[in-house]
Design a protein around this motif. Structure first.
Motif, PDB file in Angstrom:
ATOM      1  N   HIS A 220       9.025   5.886  -6.397  1.00 15.30           N
ATOM      2  CA  HIS A 220       8.466   7.205  -6.812  1.00 15.30           C
ATOM      3  C   HIS A 220       7.433   7.737  -5.842  1.00 15.30           C
ATOM      4  O   HIS A 220       6.912   8.882  -5.858  1.00 15.30           O
ATOM      5  CB  HIS A 220       7.505   6.756  -8.151  1.00 15.30           C
ATOM      6  CG  HIS A 220       6.189   6.417  -7.664  1.00 15.30           C
ATOM      7  ND1 HIS A 220       5.992   5.088  -7.362  1.00 15.30           N
ATOM      8  CD2 HIS A 220       4.922   6.792  -7.888  1.00 15.30           C
ATOM      9  CE1 HIS A 220       4.709   4.760  -7.489  1.00 15.30           C
ATOM     10  NE2 HIS A 220       3.970   6.033  -7.769  1.00 15.30           N
ATOM     11  N   CYS A 221       7.436   7.116  -4.638  1.00 17.11           N
ATOM     12  CA  CYS A 221       6.630   7.443  -3.419  1.00 17.11           C
ATOM     13  C   CYS A 221       7.340   8.298  -2.261  1.00 17.11           C
ATOM     14  O   CYS A 221       6.834   9.053  -1.593  1.00 17.11           O
ATOM     15  CB  CYS A 221       6.167   6.455  -2.841  1.00 17.11           C
ATOM     16  SG  CYS A 221       5.227   5.130  -3.698  1.00 17.11           S
TER      17      CYS A 221
ATOM     18  N   PRO B 285      -5.785  10.251 -11.328  1.00 18.84           N
ATOM     19  CA  PRO B 285      -4.984   9.035 -11.472  1.00 18.84           C
ATOM     20  C   PRO B 285      -5.294   8.155 -10.081  1.00 18.84           C
ATOM     21  O   PRO B 285      -5.740   8.638  -9.189  1.00 18.84           O
ATOM     22  CB  PRO B 285      -3.590   9.486 -11.385  1.00 18.84           C
ATOM     23  CG  PRO B 285      -3.663  10.947 -11.761  1.00 18.84           C
ATOM     24  CD  PRO B 285      -5.138  11.488 -11.607  1.00 18.84           C
ATOM     25  N   GLN B 286      -5.023   7.048 -10.018  1.00 16.07           N
ATOM     26  CA  GLN B 286      -5.532   6.148  -8.972  1.00 16.07           C
ATOM     27  C   GLN B 286      -4.718   6.643  -7.770  1.00 16.07           C
ATOM     28  O   GLN B 286      -4.842   6.709  -6.782  1.00 16.07           O
ATOM     29  CB  GLN B 286      -5.176   4.751  -9.346  1.00 16.07           C
ATOM     30  CG  GLN B 286      -5.898   3.767  -8.354  1.00 16.07           C
ATOM     31  CD  GLN B 286      -7.475   3.859  -8.448  1.00 16.07           C
ATOM     32  OE1 GLN B 286      -7.986   4.257  -9.420  1.00 16.07           O
ATOM     33  NE2 GLN B 286      -8.186   3.647  -7.360  1.00 16.07           N
ATOM     34  N   SER B 287      -3.346   6.929  -8.111  1.00 16.27           N
ATOM     35  CA  SER B 287      -2.323   7.434  -6.930  1.00 16.27           C
ATOM     36  C   SER B 287      -2.369   8.829  -6.699  1.00 16.27           C
ATOM     37  O   SER B 287      -2.420   9.465  -7.617  1.00 16.27           O
ATOM     38  CB  SER B 287      -1.154   6.883  -7.371  1.00 16.27           C
ATOM     39  OG  SER B 287      -0.114   7.685  -6.747  1.00 16.27           O
ATOM     40  N   ILE B 288      -2.640   9.198  -5.541  1.00 14.51           N
ATOM     41  CA  ILE B 288      -2.606  10.796  -5.168  1.00 14.51           C
ATOM     42  C   ILE B 288      -1.245  11.276  -5.475  1.00 14.51           C
ATOM     43  O   ILE B 288      -0.970  12.245  -5.903  1.00 14.51           O
ATOM     44  CB  ILE B 288      -2.885  10.889  -3.751  1.00 14.51           C
ATOM     45  CG1 ILE B 288      -3.208  12.539  -3.568  1.00 14.51           C
ATOM     46  CG2 ILE B 288      -1.980  10.327  -2.783  1.00 14.51           C
ATOM     47  CD1 ILE B 288      -3.671  12.697  -2.118  1.00 14.51           C
TER      48      ILE B 288
ATOM     49  N   ILE C  47       0.889  -1.285  -0.244  1.00 14.62           N
ATOM     50  CA  ILE C  47      -0.172   0.179  -0.056  1.00 14.62           C
ATOM     51  C   ILE C  47       0.861   1.272   0.052  1.00 14.62           C
ATOM     52  O   ILE C  47       1.666   1.395   0.897  1.00 14.62           O
ATOM     53  CB  ILE C  47      -0.912  -0.007   1.232  1.00 14.62           C
ATOM     54  CG1 ILE C  47      -1.969  -1.175   1.138  1.00 14.62           C
ATOM     55  CG2 ILE C  47      -1.709   1.587   1.463  1.00 14.62           C
ATOM     56  CD1 ILE C  47      -2.908  -1.071   2.301  1.00 14.62           C
ATOM     57  N   SER C  48       0.749   2.154  -0.932  1.00 11.78           N
ATOM     58  CA  SER C  48       1.711   3.003  -1.044  1.00 11.78           C
ATOM     59  C   SER C  48       1.007   4.374  -0.274  1.00 11.78           C
ATOM     60  O   SER C  48       2.234   5.227   0.100  1.00 11.78           O
ATOM     61  CB  SER C  48       1.776   3.704  -2.501  1.00 11.78           C
ATOM     62  OG  SER C  48       0.499   4.145  -3.107  1.00 11.78           O
ATOM     63  N   GLN C  49       0.125   4.535   0.410  1.00  8.55           N
ATOM     64  CA  GLN C  49      -0.079   5.329   1.135  1.00  8.55           C
ATOM     65  C   GLN C  49      -1.073   4.994   2.300  1.00  8.55           C
ATOM     66  O   GLN C  49      -2.283   4.578   2.321  1.00  8.55           O
ATOM     67  CB  GLN C  49      -1.141   6.524   0.456  1.00  8.55           C
ATOM     68  CG  GLN C  49      -1.702   7.560   1.038  1.00  8.55           C
ATOM     69  CD  GLN C  49      -2.794   8.321   0.395  1.00  8.55           C
ATOM     70  OE1 GLN C  49      -3.192   7.862  -0.742  1.00  8.55           O
ATOM     71  NE2 GLN C  49      -3.584   9.236   1.158  1.00  8.55           N
TER      72      GLN C  49
ATOM     73  N   LYS D  99     -12.501  12.530  -6.604  1.00 10.63           N
ATOM     74  CA  LYS D  99     -11.808  11.232  -6.272  1.00 10.63           C
ATOM     75  C   LYS D  99     -11.533  11.624  -4.712  1.00 10.63           C
ATOM     76  O   LYS D  99     -10.656  12.452  -4.341  1.00 10.63           O
ATOM     77  CB  LYS D  99     -10.559  10.942  -6.951  1.00 10.63           C
ATOM     78  CG  LYS D  99     -10.238   9.445  -6.367  1.00 10.63           C
ATOM     79  CD  LYS D  99      -9.217   8.871  -7.338  1.00 10.63           C
ATOM     80  CE  LYS D  99      -8.632   7.472  -6.942  1.00 10.63           C
ATOM     81  NZ  LYS D  99      -9.569   6.501  -6.799  1.00 10.63           N
ATOM     82  N   VAL D 100     -12.181  10.675  -3.732  1.00  7.36           N
ATOM     83  CA  VAL D 100     -11.860  10.993  -2.281  1.00  7.36           C
ATOM     84  C   VAL D 100     -10.696  10.198  -1.970  1.00  7.36           C
ATOM     85  O   VAL D 100     -10.214   8.891  -2.345  1.00  7.36           O
ATOM     86  CB  VAL D 100     -12.829  10.397  -1.421  1.00  7.36           C
ATOM     87  CG1 VAL D 100     -12.585  10.353  -0.097  1.00  7.36           C
ATOM     88  CG2 VAL D 100     -14.332  11.268  -1.785  1.00  7.36           C
ATOM     89  N   ARG D 101      -9.618  10.801  -1.368  1.00 10.84           N
ATOM     90  CA  ARG D 101      -8.516  10.058  -1.201  1.00 10.84           C
ATOM     91  C   ARG D 101      -8.431   9.439   0.235  1.00 10.84           C
ATOM     92  O   ARG D 101      -8.386  10.219   1.151  1.00 10.84           O
ATOM     93  CB  ARG D 101      -7.222  11.179  -1.046  1.00 10.84           C
ATOM     94  CG  ARG D 101      -7.005  11.721  -2.424  1.00 10.84           C
ATOM     95  CD  ARG D 101      -6.874  10.848  -3.609  1.00 10.84           C
ATOM     96  NE  ARG D 101      -6.467  11.496  -4.945  1.00 10.84           N
ATOM     97  CZ  ARG D 101      -6.260  10.583  -5.935  1.00 10.84           C
ATOM     98  NH1 ARG D 101      -6.055   9.231  -5.872  1.00 10.84           N
ATOM     99  NH2 ARG D 101      -5.860  11.172  -7.273  1.00 10.84           N
ATOM    100  N   GLY D 102      -8.328   8.158   0.439  1.00 12.56           N
ATOM    101  CA  GLY D 102      -8.299   7.587   1.643  1.00 12.56           C
ATOM    102  C   GLY D 102      -7.052   7.778   2.156  1.00 12.56           C
ATOM    103  O   GLY D 102      -5.904   7.801   1.648  1.00 12.56           O
ATOM    104  N   VAL D 103      -7.294   7.760   3.551  1.00  7.22           N
ATOM    105  CA  VAL D 103      -5.819   7.893   4.251  1.00  7.22           C
ATOM    106  C   VAL D 103      -6.002   7.184   5.455  1.00  7.22           C
ATOM    107  O   VAL D 103      -6.922   6.791   5.824  1.00  7.22           O
ATOM    108  CB  VAL D 103      -5.359   9.303   4.713  1.00  7.22           C
ATOM    109  CG1 VAL D 103      -4.834  10.196   3.679  1.00  7.22           C
ATOM    110  CG2 VAL D 103      -6.478  10.048   5.301  1.00  7.22           C
TER     111      VAL D 103
END
Lengths: 239, 495
Positions: A61-62, B386-389, A8-10, B491-495
């Motif tokens: 890249h993260c 994009p999928q990734s923030i 999981i990147s985040q 897009k809601v960014r989950g944290v």
């Protein structure tokens, strides 16, 4: 190579700040409240062998967005050599990028950390699950015979200042939360150092078996645990 | 005439809103700007849009008074002496704000509020200061009924700043819009985390990359919809190029880049110069307004904002089947377009813009309520993120580098973000490190939401949609935009 369930990147629930989380496949105990039981078996179709280089490639890249990396499971301490190698590589990457990264372990504490000095040199801290204090309660919950090593790890990690957090999943009737808290407080007192304690509310999502329909502890129950911990002088947060 | 009659008889406009609309209608009966035929063509086809600035500009669009100077020297025209204590300061500011003109008729910039207040709170308890600030903020929210109104904080942590954040969280108001200037060298983590926590509660403040933005001018502030402008100056005008409408005129990218775009930019730049000349040479603003005559703004600190909107749709038009935000082909087209625009403004000389070396400055305009299928500035369309923030923020950085006078991203976060503002701060640090310039958040369950930069309450949108009058002008703009731009689907960014 390690058997990796997922990356999981985040993540904001696997230690301080924003973290890259690595979940390894395979666990040595069988907690009744486990919310990802699919990670218990040592092999699974959805898990893949990954080298340290494979993980670093995903991590690269993260880097600017991260405080560090957390390895969880399953039980990640079942693959300690790989873990050491990974952490060394992560530290190196942070150095090259001039962006220091911390390396944390999320563990059930059944493997003695003191046996892995090389790992502990590059590991910044451990988030330790204390699932029960009484041995019989522990056995009934996890299927494992003893929690002696967990208790030893608690003191040892605190002694060398590598205890990032103690985690207790709260589920009344199955977990002796108050006893755990009392003994944690005693351990902290005897060593003369403290670590944060996180009270995690049992959630039935993902759980299979007898607890799959068990209700969550109420806010009141969680607040009572927190108050009890405060009275013992512990710094606690609820999640 | 029928327009004026409908303004006069409207039951959805408040009294103040009617007065402003009538003033606009009166101004638009004049025709004093020289507008060539080709420019008219682009304006009528919606390619060049003057954002209803009016036909005879009689004040700069955005004014950024030097409030610190005003507090030091007082304001003669308003018969205000320099304030001596917190009560006097807050009254001083309330009076002064009332007299700061702008395109909206309300002040778009309220100053570095923390720095203005900090010297006046020594010896006062937190509770006393907060009670006074609460009244001050309620006054602002109920009288500046337009959330294109912005106060700034930071980059240093101050007691005043922390108390402002506390009050802002408690009041949950759309006004004032707040931005924290963030520089990791000056802004302590705990202060930035308090700001982010506040933001995840009430969608305010936004966070500005101070390191990059302060390179634009010596002293800058954030006004209105995150305009980065010189303090003691402002912007004469903001005109925008609606890229998708221009792109729709051809399917040939080369024709677009070498003929249509240069021609439209030339027309727009000349039109902006014409507006600037009228304000400076004819309107009398700089000769007569007290802000100018008392040195609270200086004519040579004004710039002009060359806006652009809908880069995404324009790029997608020339990269059929590809999506700006996730497909390199579309992103590369977008970069070509931005490079062409950037080269144009680097060589065009406009009058009276000394602080910008006589250049028009690019601005990622956020859109207006009547835009349909046109994404704000250089943002990625809702649904195409994009999928990734991290990829999202890197993409922003790639295009933010072209834009000196304001560009931003708005990211809704999962409510769990509130439990770990430190993690959100890590993401902000990363974003700024890779070159992103300005970011705003709100929590997915927040009543206050950011529309394109300004704040609106979802509950007020519902009220307006059901036909009731509402206090804030910006609710009227936000209600249709919230629906037409599908902002609920960000897009809601989950944290």
């Amino acid at each position: 190579m390690a058997i990796v369930r997922k990356l999981i990147s985040q993540s904001t629930v696997d230690g301080p700040g924003n973290r890259f989380a690595v979940f390894l496949q395979g666990c040595n105990i069988r907690c009744a409240y486990c919310h990802n039981p699919e990670t218990q078996a040592m092999h699974d179709d959805e898990a893949h062998e990954m080298s340290v280089v494979d993980v670093i490639r995903e991590l690269e890249h993260c880097v600017p967005f991260l405080r560090g990396v957390t390895v969880s499971g399953g039980e990640c301490m079942l693959q300690p050599e790989w873990l050491t190698e990974l952490f060394l590589a992560v530290k190196r990457l942070g150095q090259i990028r001039n962006h220091p990264l911390t390396c944390l372990v999320d563990s059930n504490g059944t493997i003695p950390f003191s046996h892995y000095p090389e790992l502990m040199q590059v590991c910044d801290g451990v988030m330790l699950d204390v699932k029960a204090w009484d041995e019989a309660v522990y056995s009934r919950l996890t299927g494992a015979p003893s929690n002696q090593v967990v208790r030893e790890n608690l003191g040892w990690l605190l002694g060398c200042d590598k205890l990032t957090e103690v985690r207790i999943v709260c589920l009344s009737g199955r977990v002796d939360v108050e006893t755990i808290l009392e003994n944690i407080a005693e351990t902290f007192d005897s060593i003369g150092r403290k670590a944060p304690v996180r009270l995690i509310r049992f959630r039935p999502q993902g759980v299979v078996g007898e607890l799959s329909n068990h209700p969550m502890p109420s806010d009141e129950q969680m607040n009572n645990y927190a108050r009890f911990a405060h009275e013992l002088g512990l710094g606690v947060t609820i999640r | 005439m029928s327009d004026i009659y409908s303004i006069v008889t409207s039951q959805k406009l408040s009294y103040e809103q009617k007065v402003v609309a009538l003033a606009h209608a009166a101004e638009d009966t004049l025709s004093v700007l020289n507008i060539p035929e080709r420019t008219r063509y682009y304006m009528e086809s919606g390619v060049i849009c003057n954002l209803n600035e009016g036909n005879a500009p009689y004040r700069p669009r955005y004014i950024m008074p030097d409030y610190e100077k005003a507090v030091r020297q007082g304001v003669k025209f308003l018969e205000l002496d320099p304030p001596q204590d917190l009560d006097e300061l807050l009254t001083f500011l309330q009076v002064l704000y009332r007299h700061v003109p702008s395109i909206t008729t309300y002040p778009v910039f309220l100053g570095d509020l923390d720095r203005l207040i900090e010297p006046f709170i020594d010896g006062l308890s937190d509770e006393v200061v907060k009670r006074k600030l609460r009244n001050f903020f309620i006054y602002l929210d109920r009288t500046i009924t337009d959330s294109f109104c912005h106060a700034n904080l930071g980059p240093e942590a101050t007691r005043a700043g922390r108390l402002i954040l506390d009050v802002d969280r408690e009041l949950e108001q759309a006004v004032p819009n707040l931005t924290l200037k963030y520089d990791p060298a000056f802004t302590p983590d705990d202060y930035a985390e308090q700001a982010i926590y506040t933001s995840l509660c009430v969608a305010n403040p936004a966070i500005c990359n101070d390191v990059l933005n302060r390179k634009t001018y010596d002293r800058y502030g954030i006004s209105s919809c995150y305009n980065i402008l010189p303090i003691a100056g402002g912007s004469y005008t903001l005109t925008r190029l609606v890229l998708p409408r221009l792109a729709a005129m051809t399917d040939d990218k080369q024709e677009f880049l070498t003929k249509l775009l240069p021609e439209a930019m030339q027309c727009m730049a000349d039109y902006m110069s014409e507006r600037i000349r009228f304000i400076v040479e004819k309107s009398g603003f700089f000769e007569s307004h007290f802000l100018a005559t008392e040195g609270l703004v200086e004519r040579d600190r004004f710039v002009a904002m060359f806006g652009l909107v809908g880069l995404a749709e324009a790029a997608n038009h020339f990269a059929p089947g590809k999506k700006y935000g996730t497909d390199p082909e579309a992103d590369d087209v977008a970069e070509q377009i931005m490079q062409a625009i950037s080269d144009f403004v680097a060589h065009y000389t406009c009058p009276y813009c000394e602080i910008a070396d006589h250049r028009l400055l690019l601005h990622a305009q956020v859109g207006i309520d009547t835009d349909h299928g046109i994404t704000s500035g250089i943002r990625i369309p809702v649904g195409d993120e994009p999928q990734s923030i991290y990829d999202h923020l890197r993409h922003s950085a790639r295009f933010h580098r072209f834009i000196p006078t304001g560009c931003s991203d708005i990211l809704p976060f999962d409510i769990t973000g509130k439990q770990n503002p430190a993690a959100v701060l890590d993401i902000v640090k990363g974003a700024f490190e890779v070159g992103q310039k300005y970011v705003a958040f709100y929590a997915s369950d927040s009543d206050l939401v950011r529309i394109t930069g300004y704040l609106v309450k979802r509950s007020e949108i519902e009220k307006w949609n059901s036909g009731q009058a509402v206090l804030q002008n910006t609710t009227q703009l936000g209600a249709p935009t919230y629906a037409s731009a599908h902002l609920a689907n960000r897009k809601v960014r989950g944290v």
